[in-house]
Write a protein that holds these residues in place. Sequence first.
Motif, PDB file in Angstrom:
ATOM      1  N   ARG A  86     -28.084  22.578  37.605  1.00 50.36           N
ATOM      2  CA  ARG A  86     -29.521  22.384  37.825  1.00 50.36           C
ATOM      3  C   ARG A  86     -30.195  23.704  38.159  1.00 50.36           C
ATOM      4  N   GLU A  87     -29.523  24.539  38.974  1.00 50.76           N
ATOM      5  CA  GLU A  87     -30.088  25.841  39.304  1.00 50.76           C
ATOM      6  C   GLU A  87     -30.196  26.714  38.053  1.00 50.76           C
ATOM      7  N   TYR A  88     -29.132  26.722  37.237  1.00 51.51           N
ATOM      8  CA  TYR A  88     -29.160  27.519  36.007  1.00 51.51           C
ATOM      9  C   TYR A  88     -30.263  27.015  35.074  1.00 51.51           C
ATOM     10  N   ASN A  89     -30.445  25.704  35.027  1.00 53.21           N
ATOM     11  CA  ASN A  89     -31.454  25.128  34.142  1.00 53.21           C
ATOM     12  C   ASN A  89     -32.862  25.524  34.576  1.00 53.21           C
ATOM     13  N   LEU A  90     -33.095  25.551  35.886  1.00 55.47           N
ATOM     14  CA  LEU A  90     -34.409  25.960  36.378  1.00 55.47           C
ATOM     15  C   LEU A  90     -34.714  27.405  35.991  1.00 55.47           C
ATOM     16  N   ILE A  91     -33.708  28.266  36.114  1.00 53.71           N
ATOM     17  CA  ILE A  91     -33.894  29.662  35.728  1.00 53.71           C
ATOM     18  C   ILE A  91     -34.101  29.768  34.219  1.00 53.71           C
ATOM     19  N   PHE A  92     -33.327  28.986  33.461  1.00 55.51           N
ATOM     20  CA  PHE A  92     -33.452  28.996  32.006  1.00 55.51           C
ATOM     21  C   PHE A  92     -34.869  28.625  31.580  1.00 55.51           C
ATOM     22  N   ASP A  93     -35.436  27.590  32.199  1.00 57.24           N
ATOM     23  CA  ASP A  93     -36.798  27.173  31.878  1.00 57.24           C
ATOM     24  C   ASP A  93     -37.789  28.316  32.072  1.00 57.24           C
ATOM     25  N   LYS A  94     -37.538  29.109  33.106  1.00 56.70           N
ATOM     26  CA  LYS A  94     -38.432  30.232  33.379  1.00 56.70           C
ATOM     27  C   LYS A  94     -38.289  31.320  32.327  1.00 56.70           C
ATOM     28  N   LEU A  95     -37.081  31.491  31.794  1.00 56.18           N
ATOM     29  CA  LEU A  95     -36.826  32.559  30.824  1.00 56.18           C
ATOM     30  C   LEU A  95     -37.045  32.114  29.383  1.00 56.18           C
ATOM     31  N   ASP A  96     -37.193  30.810  29.164  1.00 58.54           N
ATOM     32  CA  ASP A  96     -37.475  30.294  27.821  1.00 58.54           C
ATOM     33  C   ASP A  96     -38.977  30.426  27.581  1.00 58.54           C
ATOM     34  N   LEU A  97     -39.416  31.654  27.353  1.00 55.40           N
ATOM     35  CA  LEU A  97     -40.842  31.961  27.320  1.00 55.40           C
ATOM     36  C   LEU A  97     -41.577  31.243  26.196  1.00 55.40           C
ATOM     37  N   ASN A  98     -40.932  31.117  25.045  1.00 54.69           N
ATOM     38  CA  ASN A  98     -41.579  30.493  23.895  1.00 54.69           C
ATOM     39  C   ASN A  98     -41.338  28.987  23.825  1.00 54.69           C
ATOM     40  N   LYS A  99     -40.572  28.471  24.777  1.00 58.41           N
ATOM     41  CA  LYS A  99     -40.202  27.049  24.777  1.00 58.41           C
ATOM     42  C   LYS A  99     -39.594  26.630  23.439  1.00 58.41           C
ATOM     43  N   ASP A 100     -38.727  27.520  22.917  1.00 57.31           N
ATOM     44  CA  ASP A 100     -38.045  27.219  21.666  1.00 57.31           C
ATOM     45  C   ASP A 100     -36.577  26.864  21.882  1.00 57.31           C
ATOM     46  N   GLY A 101     -36.188  26.682  23.156  1.00 56.65           N
ATOM     47  CA  GLY A 101     -34.809  26.309  23.440  1.00 56.65           C
ATOM     48  C   GLY A 101     -33.885  27.490  23.621  1.00 56.65           C
ATOM     49  N   PHE A 102     -34.448  28.715  23.682  1.00 59.33           N
ATOM     50  CA  PHE A 102     -33.628  29.913  23.862  1.00 59.33           C
ATOM     51  C   PHE A 102     -34.253  30.798  24.942  1.00 59.33           C
ATOM     52  N   ALA A 103     -33.414  31.346  25.808  1.00 60.84           N
ATOM     53  CA  ALA A 103     -33.898  32.257  26.841  1.00 60.84           C
ATOM     54  C   ALA A 103     -34.221  33.608  26.208  1.00 60.84           C
ATOM     55  N   GLU A 104     -35.290  34.238  26.683  1.00 57.32           N
ATOM     56  CA  GLU A 104     -35.695  35.536  26.149  1.00 57.32           C
ATOM     57  C   GLU A 104     -34.591  36.555  26.450  1.00 57.32           C
ATOM     58  N   VAL A 105     -34.109  37.220  25.401  1.00 55.55           N
ATOM     59  CA  VAL A 105     -32.911  38.068  25.509  1.00 55.55           C
ATOM     60  C   VAL A 105     -33.081  39.162  26.549  1.00 55.55           C
ATOM     61  N   GLY A 106     -34.206  39.874  26.495  1.00 58.85           N
ATOM     62  CA  GLY A 106     -34.413  40.966  27.444  1.00 58.85           C
ATOM     63  C   GLY A 106     -34.443  40.487  28.881  1.00 58.85           C
ATOM     64  N   ALA A 107     -35.060  39.320  29.104  1.00 64.07           N
ATOM     65  CA  ALA A 107     -35.136  38.770  30.460  1.00 64.07           C
ATOM     66  C   ALA A 107     -33.758  38.361  30.963  1.00 64.07           C
ATOM     67  N   VAL A 108     -32.924  37.799  30.073  1.00 63.70           N
ATOM     68  CA  VAL A 108     -31.574  37.403  30.475  1.00 63.70           C
ATOM     69  C   VAL A 108     -30.750  38.636  30.844  1.00 63.70           C
TER      70      VAL A 108
END
Length: 262
Positions: A86-108
């Motif tokens: 759940r913690e990882y998912n919350l962070i992922f939501d923040k980094l999924d800038l385009n809401k396309d199901g992928f975390a922004e590479v530079g942010a990760v």
Amino acid sequence: LPQSELEHIWSLTKVDRADHLELADFVCAMHLMTRRRQGTPLPRTLPVQLRCAAADFVAKRQRSKEVRPTALVAAEGWVLDDASFREYNLIFDKLDLNKDGFAEVGAVRALMDKSLLPPEELSHIWALSDVNRDGRLELAEFACAMHMVAQRRLGVPLPFSLPHKLRNRAVDLAARMVPLAPSSPDSCVPSIATDRGEWAPDRETSLQYVHMFLKLDHIGLGLIEGPAARDLMEKSHLPFEDLAHIWALSDEDEDDMLTLKE
């Protein structure tokens, strides 16, 4: 930073006066440099709270290596529980800038760099997590990467290949994600299907908490020092006795610091 300031930071953190920095000294030095770059004046002496926080981090890391045999620690380290996911998912939501199901590479990569793990270890973690080799991470892959970073910081040796137990668990938890109600403006953001108690924050609020935590956890220790957390809490203007009670409830291990969960 100016050479004079770097020399001052070095003199503050080099406690034993040897021409090297131990891990706790290094953590203090990195923290001082980060705060100085943000505009905070350098202290004349090394803050006791910073030194204690760094020493406690090193002690916990060392204890995690000594408590159980390495093989057992490694095996248990790849068990991904619901709370961590759940913690990882919350962070992922923040980094999924385009809401396309992928975390922004530079942010990760920037987030992983905050762990202070060696670059070669971070590259290995990325290579293991990016299962389909497309150069980006979806939720299950991101959870695997974050979990390996977290466990490595606790002293668990990195695996040669992605543990099947970790990968299968991450995929299973990601598959349980369901969209929010269609009427919600954030309907593209996934949510874990679970019963919520009256004290459970909604997704938007949880993301705000994650953002606040990451801003206060300047060098990626995964901890917020007590004074910084209490300064933030005092801005609520709640009565002191209420804040003290909230702190006592939240600081579960009574170490005068808060993890993301706390």
